[in-house]
Design an enzyme around this catalytic site. Structure first.
Site, PDB file in Angstrom:
ATOM      1  N   HIS A  85       0.706  -1.319   0.062  1.00  8.20           N
ATOM      2  CA  HIS A  85       0.132   0.069   0.064  1.00  8.20           C
ATOM      3  C   HIS A  85       0.731   1.204   0.029  1.00  8.20           C
ATOM      4  CE1 HIS A  85       0.137  -0.081   4.643  1.00  8.20           C
ATOM      5  NE2 HIS A  85       0.005   1.061   4.463  1.00  8.20           N
ATOM      6  N   ASP A 221       1.510  -7.788   2.462  1.00  8.02           N
ATOM      7  CA  ASP A 221       1.290  -6.492   1.851  1.00  8.02           C
ATOM      8  C   ASP A 221       2.974  -5.941   1.747  1.00  8.02           C
ATOM      9  OD1 ASP A 221       0.938  -3.819   1.919  1.00  8.02           O
ATOM     10  OD2 ASP A 221      -0.314  -3.315   3.741  1.00  8.02           O
ATOM     11  N   SER A 652       4.225   2.176   8.465  1.00 11.38           N
ATOM     12  CA  SER A 652       3.843   1.149   7.168  1.00 11.38           C
ATOM     13  C   SER A 652       5.179   0.977   6.599  1.00 11.38           C
ATOM     14  CB  SER A 652       2.651   1.656   6.472  1.00 11.38           C
ATOM     15  OG  SER A 652       1.615   1.326   6.820  1.00 11.38           O
TER      16      SER A 652
HETATM   17  N1  ARG Z   1      -4.600   0.249   7.856  1.00 12.69           N
HETATM   18  C1  ARG Z   1      -3.431   0.376   7.172  1.00 12.69           C
HETATM   19  C2  ARG Z   1      -2.872   1.868   7.198  1.00 12.69           C
HETATM   20  O1  ARG Z   1      -3.337   2.506   7.903  1.00 12.69           O
HETATM   21  C3  ARG Z   1      -3.307  -0.265   5.874  1.00 12.69           C
HETATM   22  C4  ARG Z   1      -4.113   0.439   4.792  1.00 12.69           C
HETATM   23  C5  ARG Z   1      -4.209  -0.097   3.340  1.00 12.69           C
HETATM   24  N2  ARG Z   1      -5.026  -0.972   3.135  1.00 12.69           N
HETATM   25  C6  ARG Z   1      -6.274  -1.107   2.804  1.00 12.69           C
HETATM   26  N3  ARG Z   1      -7.289  -2.095   2.740  1.00 12.69           N
HETATM   27  N4  ARG Z   1      -7.036   0.097   2.617  1.00 12.69           N
HETATM   28  O2  ARG Z   1      -2.489   2.370   6.416  1.00 12.69           O
HETATM   29  N1  GLU Z   2      -1.065   1.140   7.748  1.00 10.51           N
HETATM   30  C1  GLU Z   2      -0.638   2.211   8.454  1.00 10.51           C
HETATM   31  C2  GLU Z   2       0.327   3.203   7.750  1.00 10.51           C
HETATM   32  O1  GLU Z   2       0.099   3.226   6.493  1.00 10.51           O
HETATM   33  C3  GLU Z   2       0.188   1.712   9.573  1.00 10.51           C
HETATM   34  C4  GLU Z   2      -0.688   1.220  10.594  1.00 10.51           C
HETATM   35  C5  GLU Z   2      -1.062   2.049  11.597  1.00 10.51           C
HETATM   36  O2  GLU Z   2      -1.543   2.945  11.613  1.00 10.51           O
HETATM   37  O3  GLU Z   2      -0.302   1.338  12.679  1.00 10.51           O
HETATM   38  O4  GLU Z   2       1.336   3.727   7.960  1.00 10.51           O
END
Ligand code: ARG
Ligand code: GLU
Length: 723
Positions: A85, A221, A652
């Protein structure tokens, strides 16, 4: 008596332990603040192996990836590992109907196949210096916030210009501990970063929004890039003659995995946390701000989802937008849940009561801190209605894209008024490029429905003074029907269609500017923005300055009053280390989550043809043959695991390292129940989610058969190199 003393000791050590995992620590202070505890928790390397300016250390393998994620160097040829991502924009930009890298993945089987990414960069941290004394020179407590800021700004200019650095390095200074400390960073930024590999989305984003922020998780990921440098190994603009960067340090990759209780640490660039708030600020987040933002996004997602389900083209166009809106929407819900479940407000109030008690006992604190909590409470109460208006404005205005187009075009008007024809022409060029991009992922019908739904909330849920008078008139003229108001606007405006914008832009500069200003979407967007800034925006600036000053004092006060605690500064997108042990957790009564997930779980979730849970046939075949090679354990392929590392957005792509500093995983998310760790870390339910590095290797080696990539890596097992 002895028994009680022993019990107390056990209790205290449990308490100390439970604090152990909280914190995003400054790498240059690990030796002083954390090393002892890290070793006690299992770490076998030393603080200077993590951060050192005199020898190569782990920090030399960590980069800020594009300023929004973290990545790490995993080969001596500048190979970078980050999340799927995080690399998504690059993957998307190279994708087309013929070469759909989002759907099918991308692998460079030699360096000539690697793909250039304009605008993408990787920044190394060379050195971190404490410059607090220089930055705060001449700053006194009697200064107003404005005076203070201008004194600091003047000092900062001097600090930056006198910093020792090479010509190819950069320098910046950041405030820490709410402005009580300042650190200077010397950095090296490489701007030729090429795409090397990415799995198909059905692996790299497996489970999509349904599984996002959730455990158990089964997502691979990850994506891979490579840093290129000039022939001298220094940063250089993109050139076909650039060569793979030779890093000072690259990470060894461990094939050993982790077991319960093992030490882990995550090294990266966490974005923003608020760990030292007054209880009334947390109350506001739980009761006002998060619910308001969640409600608006719920409506927006309903509208978009309705279209995506019916229309294949809209589904593709709105996929990234939907994921973006949904990401924070889901996180906030977890945050409210977690803050409520762990009694965060009550606990903060207890801390404040203790604070008050100690302050009252000590005359020297009495003098400076006696009114602090009361003032904070008042300041948060004062900002509440305006902050609510801000949430409404910042959640609604950007979501209705015709307003954004109006702002793009307004830039032409501004440029013309300021710099005449020449200014206008450059602005027009720029606006057309941006608009062409935006319209690729735009559908006027979706936007009109969003307008209808969100503007209803805008009017219904806000006090009159925050609502655009022009919009109220439009609504009245449309017989108080939001649908009618929306349809009136979208039939009259020229902004919701790229070709009608182009027609509008055909005339002379003067004609075009007049036409823009006559458009109903322009007048409405201007009125909404003006109403917001006069009714709330300007007030917020003032009140926020007071809050910032009080929170700064409160930060110092907590350090003065609770001296037994070690403090870490709130995240501010600078390099940090967080550490914690691998462990399961119990999200609710009678439910316990294990800390490892396996490929078996990926297959369990498989739904052929589904938008979120489809799988590539080759992965299923590898599973059936149990062809995991050296990456499997006892006939099973590990996929993800969790630990109690304190992470946030920006982490991330951060490496998860084991007790020896070897790479064991890649951080990419947190568990839903624990997303409140940005405000109140709780060791019982806060867990970060990592892809097991062996899953990454399995996909690269067995699925993609990119042996060229595997050949670059330094694999280790039980302390020995593996070939
Ligand atoms: N929750 C993670 C973050 O905050 C992953 C986001 C990307 N994945 C998704 N399914 N939107 O960035
Ligand atoms: N998915 C998050 C990011 O893009 C990290 C997850 C979190 O917020 O801990 O940085």
């Amino acid at each position: 008596m002895k028994k009680y003393a022993l019990l107390l000791l056990v209790f205290l050590s449990v308490l100390a332990k439970s604090f152990a995992e909280e914190g995003m620590w400054l790498p240059q202070l690990l030796q002083t603040l954390n090393e002892k505890q890290m070793k006690k928790m299992g770490m076998r390397i030393s603080a200077s192996d993590i951060y050192s300016i005199s020898k190569g250390s782990l920090k030399d393998a960590i980069v800020s990836f594009g300023g929004f994620c973290t990545a790490e160097v995993i080969s001596d040829q500048g190979l970078l590992l980050t999340n799927h991502h995080c690399g998504f924009d690059a993957i998307q930009n190279h994708s087309s109907i013929q070469n759909n890298y989002i759907r099918d993945g991308f692998w460079a089987y030699n360096k000539d196949q690697e793909l250039r990414n304009e605008g993408l960069f990787a920044t190394f941290i060379i050195r971190i210096d404490d410059v607090t004394a220089d930055v705060l020179k001449g700053v006194t407590n009697s200064m107003t916030e404005k005076e203070r800021q201008s004194a600091i700004d003047k000092n900062l200019a001097g600090v930056r210009s006198s910093a020792k650095k090479e010509s190819y390095q950069d320098v910046f200074v950041r405030a820490f501990f709410e402005g009580n400390k300042y650190y200077l960073f010397v950095t090296e930024t490489y701007r030729d970063v090429r795409l090397v590999g990415a799995p198909p989305s059905s692996i790299g984003n497996y489970g999509k929004d349904t599984d996002n922020w959730m455990w158990p998780r089964h997502t691979g990921d990850f994506s891979m890039f490579r840093i290129y440098a000039g022939k001298d190994n220094k940063p250089a603009a993109y050139s076909p003659n650039n060569v793979p960067y030779k890093p000072k340090r690259s990470l060894n990759i461990s094939l050993d995995g982790v077991k319960e209780g093992d030490f882990t640490m995550v090294f990266g660039f966490p974005g923003r946390t608020n760990e030292y708030l007054h209880s009334s600020a947390i109350e506001q987040i739980v009761n006002v701000s998060d619910p308001a933002k969640i409600a608006i996004r719920t409506r927006a997602l309903q509208v978009i989802d309705g279209f995506m389900r019916k229309d294949e083209e809209i589904k593709i166009q709105y996929a990234a937008k939907y994921a973006g809106i949904s990401n924070a929407w889901k996180k906030w819900q977890g945050e409210v849940l977690g803050l409520t479940k762990t009694n965060a407000v009550e606990k903060r109030k207890e801390l404040e009561a203790n604070f008050e008690k100690i302050v009252l006992q000590k005359p020297e604190f009495n003098l400076v801190y006696i009114n602090l909590l009361k003032d904070l409470k008042q300041a948060y109460a004062a900002i509440e209605p305006y902050a609510y208006a801000r949430d409404y404005f910042t959640e609604i205005f950007p979501r209705i894209e015709v307003f954004g187009f109006a702002n793009q075009l307004n830039a032409l008007v501004n440029a013309y008024e300021k710099n005449g024809e020449t200014g206008y022409n450059t602005a027009k060029e720029k606006a057309l490029t941006t608009l062409a991009e935006l319209f690729k992922e735009y559908n006027a019908q979706v936007d009109q429905k969003l307008f209808e739904g969100l503007m209803e909330m805008y009017v219904t849920n806000q006090k009159e003074q925050y609502v655009s008078p022009l919009f109220r008139d439009m609504l009245k003229n449309a017989g108080n029907s939001y649908a009618q108001t929306a349809s009136d606007l979208y039939t009259r405006t020229k902004f919701s269609n790229l070709s009608s914008i182009k027609t509008l832009l055909a005339g002379s500069a003067k004609e075009v500017c007049d036409a823009i200003k006559a458009d109903p979407a322009w007048t409405l967007s201007q009125d909404i923005q003006k109403t917001y800034s006069s009714s709330a925006g300007s007030k917020i600036g003032e009140l926020q300055a007071t809050i910032n000053q009080l929170q700064r004092t409160y930060m110092q006060a907590q350090m003065d009053v609770f001296t037994q605690k070690a403090y870490y500064p709130d995240a501010n997108s600078t390099l940090r280390v967080t550490y914690g042990n691998v462990k399961p957790y119990q999200p609710r009564d009678a439910v316990k989550f294990d800390f490892y997930s396996y490929l078996d779980g990926v297959i369990e979730k498989y739904k052929p043809g589904d938008y979120e849970f489809d799988l590539p046939q080759k992965l299923i075949d590898l599973y059936k043959k149990k062809d995991f090679g050296r990456y499997g354990v006892n006939g099973r392929q590990p996929v993800c695991f969790i630990a109690a590392n304190h992470t946030t957005g920006g982490n991330s792509g951060s490496p998860a390292l084991n007790a020896d500093g070897n790479l064991i995983g890649l951080n990419f998310d947190r568990v839903w129940e624990g997303t409140m760790s940005d405000i109140n870390y709780d060791p019982t339910i806060c867990r970060n989610i990592m892809v097991d590095i062996r899953y990454v290797l399995f996909i690269v080696d067995k699925y993609a058969e990119a042996k060229n990539i595997i050949a670059e890596l330094k694999l280790v097992s039980k302390g020995k190199p593996v070939k």
